[in-house]
Design a protein around this motif. Structure first.
Motif, PDB file in Angstrom:
ATOM      1  N   ASP A 184       0.817  -1.213   0.000  1.00 17.80           N
ATOM      2  CA  ASP A 184       0.000   0.000   0.000  1.00 17.80           C
ATOM      3  C   ASP A 184       0.854   1.266   0.000  1.00 17.80           C
ATOM      4  O   ASP A 184       0.317   2.376  -0.112  1.00 17.80           O
ATOM      5  N   THR A 185       2.146   1.109   0.124  1.00 14.11           N
ATOM      6  CA  THR A 185       3.036   2.262   0.099  1.00 14.11           C
ATOM      7  C   THR A 185       2.919   3.000  -1.223  1.00 14.11           C
ATOM      8  O   THR A 185       3.099   2.415  -2.287  1.00 14.11           O
ATOM      9  N   ALA A 186       2.585   4.283  -1.150  1.00 18.26           N
ATOM     10  CA  ALA A 186       2.359   5.078  -2.357  1.00 18.26           C
ATOM     11  C   ALA A 186       2.044   6.506  -1.941  1.00 18.26           C
ATOM     12  O   ALA A 186       1.830   6.791  -0.760  1.00 18.26           O
ATOM     13  N   TRP A 231      -4.069  17.740 -10.418  1.00 23.60           N
ATOM     14  CA  TRP A 231      -3.620  16.884  -9.323  1.00 23.60           C
ATOM     15  C   TRP A 231      -3.020  17.722  -8.207  1.00 23.60           C
ATOM     16  O   TRP A 231      -2.293  18.673  -8.448  1.00 23.60           O
ATOM     17  N   GLY A 232      -3.346  17.346  -6.982  1.00 27.02           N
ATOM     18  CA  GLY A 232      -2.728  17.978  -5.840  1.00 27.02           C
ATOM     19  C   GLY A 232      -1.362  17.387  -5.571  1.00 27.02           C
ATOM     20  O   GLY A 232      -0.842  16.594  -6.366  1.00 27.02           O
ATOM     21  N   GLN A 233      -0.798  17.740  -4.435  1.00 31.22           N
ATOM     22  CA  GLN A 233       0.524  17.224  -4.082  1.00 31.22           C
ATOM     23  C   GLN A 233       0.447  15.806  -3.548  1.00 31.22           C
ATOM     24  O   GLN A 233       1.470  15.110  -3.508  1.00 31.22           O
ATOM     25  N   GLY A 234      -0.730  15.381  -3.166  1.00 33.25           N
ATOM     26  CA  GLY A 234      -0.871  14.043  -2.625  1.00 33.25           C
ATOM     27  C   GLY A 234      -0.374  13.952  -1.194  1.00 33.25           C
ATOM     28  O   GLY A 234       0.170  14.906  -0.622  1.00 33.25           O
ATOM     29  N   THR A 235      -0.571  12.786  -0.622  1.00 26.64           N
ATOM     30  CA  THR A 235      -0.089  12.533   0.736  1.00 26.64           C
ATOM     31  C   THR A 235       0.598  11.172   0.753  1.00 26.64           C
ATOM     32  O   THR A 235       0.062  10.192   0.234  1.00 26.64           O
ATOM     33  N   GLN A 236       1.792  11.134   1.311  1.00 24.14           N
ATOM     34  CA  GLN A 236       2.617   9.932   1.272  1.00 24.14           C
ATOM     35  C   GLN A 236       2.188   8.940   2.348  1.00 24.14           C
ATOM     36  O   GLN A 236       2.075   9.297   3.531  1.00 24.14           O
ATOM     37  N   VAL A 237       1.986   7.713   1.938  1.00 25.12           N
ATOM     38  CA  VAL A 237       1.727   6.606   2.860  1.00 25.12           C
ATOM     39  C   VAL A 237       2.867   5.616   2.731  1.00 25.12           C
ATOM     40  O   VAL A 237       3.146   5.134   1.637  1.00 25.12           O
ATOM     41  N   THR A 238       3.527   5.349   3.833  1.00 26.07           N
ATOM     42  CA  THR A 238       4.630   4.397   3.846  1.00 26.07           C
ATOM     43  C   THR A 238       4.336   3.316   4.872  1.00 26.07           C
ATOM     44  O   THR A 238       4.116   3.611   6.046  1.00 26.07           O
TER      45      THR A 238
END
Length: 114
Positions: free
Chosen positions: A89-91, A104-111
């Motif tokens: 799910d890291t993305a 597109w926004g900057q997004g949010t990092q999931v690690t």
């Protein structure tokens, strides 16, 4: 140009949970079908989940049973609750309309670590 603002990402261990949020400054938000997408390193952006204006939910097979998408039309916000997170799910997670009408926004990092 309308650009969503995503938040809520972070670093968690496998099995953990995160709740992502996205604020969309768009006057038609309440009637838009909103979606979450994600892009893992070296991979194409992929669809994760959608919620219609009436609250119907759709999920990619990879997220079924582990996530819940929801919306608050009063706050122009769409959220994604993710449980039982896996390393895969890291993305970077993004929100957009299902028709990709927004920049597109900057997004949010999931690690997710093992």
């Amino acid at each position: 140009q309308v650009r969503p603002v995503e938040s809520g990402g972070g670093s968690v261990q496998a099995g953990g949970s995160l709740r992502l949020s996205c604020v969309v400054p768009r006057s038609t938000f309440s009637i838009d079908t909103m979606s979450w997408y994600r892009q893992a390193p070296g991979k194409q952006r992929e669809w994760v989940a959608s919620v219609t204006s009436l609250g119907s939910e759709l999920y990619a097979d990879s997220m079924k049973g582990r996530s819940t998408i929801s919306r608050d039309n009063a706050k122009n916000t769409v959220s994604l609750q993710m449980n039982s997170l896996k390393v895969d799910d890291t993305a970077v997670y993004y929100c957009n309309t299902v028709d990709l009408n927004l920049d597109w926004g900057q997004g949010t990092q999931v690690t997710v670590s093992s």
